[in-house]
Every structure is written in structure tokens, then in C-alpha cells.
Design a protein around this motif. Structure first.
Motif, PDB file in Angstrom:
ATOM      1  N   VAL A  95      43.235 -52.474  13.176  1.00  0.00           N
ATOM      2  CA  VAL A  95      42.142 -51.687  13.438  1.00  0.00           C
ATOM      3  C   VAL A  95      40.843 -52.577  13.398  1.00  0.00           C
ATOM      4  O   VAL A  95      40.470 -52.863  12.518  1.00  0.00           O
ATOM      5  CB  VAL A  95      41.955 -50.074  13.202  1.00  0.00           C
ATOM      6  CG1 VAL A  95      40.678 -49.701  13.786  1.00  0.00           C
ATOM      7  CG2 VAL A  95      43.222 -49.284  13.433  1.00  0.00           C
ATOM      8  N   THR A  96      40.163 -53.001  14.564  1.00  0.00           N
ATOM      9  CA  THR A  96      39.173 -53.756  14.494  1.00  0.00           C
ATOM     10  C   THR A  96      37.825 -52.980  13.895  1.00  0.00           C
ATOM     11  O   THR A  96      37.721 -51.768  14.043  1.00  0.00           O
ATOM     12  CB  THR A  96      38.744 -54.616  15.733  1.00  0.00           C
ATOM     13  OG1 THR A  96      38.260 -53.544  16.738  1.00  0.00           O
ATOM     14  CG2 THR A  96      40.104 -55.303  16.282  1.00  0.00           C
ATOM     15  N   PRO A  97      36.799 -53.600  13.678  1.00  0.00           N
ATOM     16  CA  PRO A  97      35.484 -53.087  13.193  1.00  0.00           C
ATOM     17  C   PRO A  97      34.848 -52.107  14.557  1.00  0.00           C
ATOM     18  O   PRO A  97      34.173 -51.298  14.328  1.00  0.00           O
ATOM     19  CB  PRO A  97      34.534 -54.069  12.954  1.00  0.00           C
ATOM     20  CG  PRO A  97      35.321 -55.141  12.228  1.00  0.00           C
ATOM     21  CD  PRO A  97      36.751 -55.102  13.369  1.00  0.00           C
ATOM     22  N   CYS A 100      44.860 -53.222  17.760  1.00  0.00           N
ATOM     23  CA  CYS A 100      45.740 -54.398  17.876  1.00  0.00           C
ATOM     24  C   CYS A 100      46.870 -54.582  17.199  1.00  0.00           C
ATOM     25  O   CYS A 100      47.149 -53.798  16.185  1.00  0.00           O
ATOM     26  CB  CYS A 100      44.602 -55.661  17.505  1.00  0.00           C
ATOM     27  SG  CYS A 100      43.181 -55.930  18.510  1.00  0.00           S
ATOM     28  N   LEU A 101      47.813 -55.631  17.619  1.00  0.00           N
ATOM     29  CA  LEU A 101      48.866 -55.924  16.797  1.00  0.00           C
ATOM     30  C   LEU A 101      48.492 -57.058  16.071  1.00  0.00           C
ATOM     31  O   LEU A 101      48.418 -58.191  16.829  1.00  0.00           O
ATOM     32  CB  LEU A 101      50.276 -55.842  17.429  1.00  0.00           C
ATOM     33  CG  LEU A 101      50.786 -54.734  17.872  1.00  0.00           C
ATOM     34  CD1 LEU A 101      52.188 -54.714  18.575  1.00  0.00           C
ATOM     35  CD2 LEU A 101      51.013 -53.491  16.854  1.00  0.00           C
TER      36      LEU A 101
END
Length: 300
Positions: A254-256, A261-262
Motif C-alpha cells: 500500500v503506497t503512501p 500495488c503488488l
């Protein structure tokens, strides 16, 4: 079996995105659909009637035949003529005589000659059959209108995923609008009077909507293409390619910005597949890619 499951997911994706609309307007999709004693992994129901603009609906009502259309997908390690006939008969017994039936067969191994002959020589004009081998990449279809039509529209070589990214489109719109406003200000300082007015602002907005979309498509729009060997990521016009053999593991990241995403791990650096930005399911995609990486890892 993951290759066959992946192929089913590719067909479902094409249905959802309307890529098979030239065959019919498919409005319902079912998984594990039972027809007699046969369970089809994927079934879609539709018609030839238009669902779009009002005039199209009128034309469709009076001109287009009211055929019901059925698309059924079945997977097997290796089809034989007996199984092909069984599937066709199951469909014919379930649906009405005038219905159109599209039958997609996906097998892992290469075709037997007898199976190819059974498909090519399909006599029923209301049943179109297409078979695809994941090993040989060969496609065989029945020599009738429905079979040839399905073979032309159904793509099983790769799966492409993309979704409209509103935040990045708004960014593109804002950039374009700012440039247009600067141009209007420049014209004002050049001596043109009353150039900045409500009408010019509306024109600037209209121009920014169009040019902003072009900027978004060429710089920010993300597309992901996956097949059994690897994947490609487009960001605007930039394309990057990787093979599954390059990676050793996968994790959900998990991005900021709270995008899912994988994350694929490699000795040459990690790569993030932007699931949120292309509209992919986290759970199903993780399982499929985990299996794809595991396959190449075991072969090394």
C-alpha cells in the motif's frame, strides 16, 4: 491449472470491458454455471439488441433479430471429440433452438487431430466453437459464421487492464488550464482589451478539458498487460517490460497515497504493479501472479 484459471479471467475481463460487444450485448456474467451435468467456469448471456442511444434502440427494435446469445467457456487439460460433442449437446438441450451459442474451449496441451476435425466440421449453424491451446498457441474454430466471428473477437494471448485515473486527469486539466490562462494574460498585456471575460474563461475550460485529456493519456494514463511469460506497464507513452522469471516473490503493498500495488521482488530491484490504478482485484491477482512466479522459480 492456474494457466487455465488465468485464461478464464482474461475472458471475463474482455466481457466486462465490452470487448466482445461486436458479438452481442452481454449483460449477465455467471461463474461456475451448471448446464445439465456440466459446469462451465464462465457463462455470459446477452442479445443483439442495442442498449445505447435512443435512435439506436429504435433501429434495433425494428431491424435487429431478437436472438438470445449465450457465451460459454470451458477449460480442460486436453479435449477429445467426445467431450466436445457432449458440451455442444448440453448447450443445445438447455437453450432454445433459435438461440445463438458461442462455445469457447481452452486446453493446456496441444490439439489432437481428431479434436480439431470435430471442431472445424461443426454442422450446427447456431453454434460457434473456438478452441485454444495454451501450449501451442494454436486456435481452431468451426467453419461457420458464429465460429469465425468468435475466433476474431475472443483474444486469449494476453490480458490488458486500465482504468480512468481521475486525480491525474484533474492534474492534467489544471496544468492545461493554467497555461491557457497565462496565454490570455499575455494577450492582455500585449494590448488586447477585455480579452479576459466569462466567455473566454468558458472557452479556456473547454480547451483544457480536451487538451488535458490528451496530456493525461500521453503522460499519466496507466495500462497493465499480463500474459503467461511476463507483463508490460504503460505510463503514458512509456512502456516497460518484465518477465516472471526475473522475480522471486510477491507481496501486497500500500503506497503512501493509499493505492494498492503488488510488489514483485527481484535481485535487480522491486517492481510495483499498480492494481488500484488499473482496476484489478487484489486477491485474485495476487494468487495468479504468485503462481506464475512460482512456476518459473521452480523451473530454475
Amino acid at each position: 491449472m492456474y494457466e487455465l484459471d488465468f485464461a478464464i479471467d482474461m475472458v471475463e475481463e474482455q466481457l466486462v470491458r465490452g470487448n466482445l460487444r461486436w458479438l452481442a450485448n452481454f449483460s449477465e456474467i455467471h461463474k461456475d454455471y451448471k448446464v445439465g451435468d456440466v459446469t462451465f467456469p464462465l457463462y455470459a448471456y446477452g442479445s443483439l439488441q442495442e442498449k445505447g442511444f435512443f435512435l439506436s434502440k429504435i433501429f434495433s427494435t425494428f431491424v435487429t433479430p431478437r436472438y438470445k446469445v449465450h457465451l460459454l467457456i470451458y477449460t480442460e487439460q486436453n479435449f477429445d471429440p467426445k467431450l466436445v460433442r457432449k458440451l455442444v449437446l448440453a448447450c443445445k438441450n438447455r437453450f432454445e433452438a433459435e438461440d445463438w451459442i458461442f462455445l469457447g474451449l481452452i486446453q493446456k496441451e496441444a490439439f489432437q487431430k481428431a479434436t480439431k476435425d470435430a471442431i472445424v466440421n461443426m454442422a450446427d449453424k447456431n453454434v460457434g466453437v473456438v478452441a485454444y491451446s495454451l501450449t501451442s498457441k494454436e486456435k481452431v474454430c468451426s467453419e461457420n459464421v458464429l465460429g469465425k466471428g468468435l475466433a476474431k473477437q475472443l483474444k486469449l494471448t494476453e490480458a490488458s487492464f486500465e482504468a480512468f485515473d481521475l486525480p491525474n486527469y484533474l492534474k492534467s486539466f489544471t496544468i492545461t488550464f493554467f497555461v491557457v490562462i497565462l496565454f490570455l494574460v499575455f494577450l492582455t498585456f500585449s494590448g488586447l482589451t477585455n480579452i479576459v471575460n466569462p466567455l473566454s474563461i468558458l472557452i479556456a475550460i473547454a480547451i483544457s478539458l480536451v487538451l488535458g485529456y490528451q496530456l493525461y493519456k500521453s503522460h499519466y494514463h496507466v495500462k497493465l498487460s499480463i500474459d503467461g511469460k511476463g507483463f508490460q506497464i504503460w505510463e503514458g507513452k512509456n512502456v516497460r517490460k518484465w518477465s516472471w522469471a526475473e522475480f522471486s516473490d510477491v507481496a501486497i503493498y500500500v503506497t503512501p497515497k493509499r493505492e494498492t500495488c503488488l510488489r514483485l521482488y527481484s535481485k535487480n530491484g522491486n517492481v510495483d504493479l499498480p492494481l488500484s490504478r488499473v482496476g484489478l482485484s487484489r486477491k485474485e491477482t495476487y494468487v495468479i501472479i504468485k503462481q506464475l512466479i512460482g512456476k518459473f522459480k521452480a523451473a530454475q
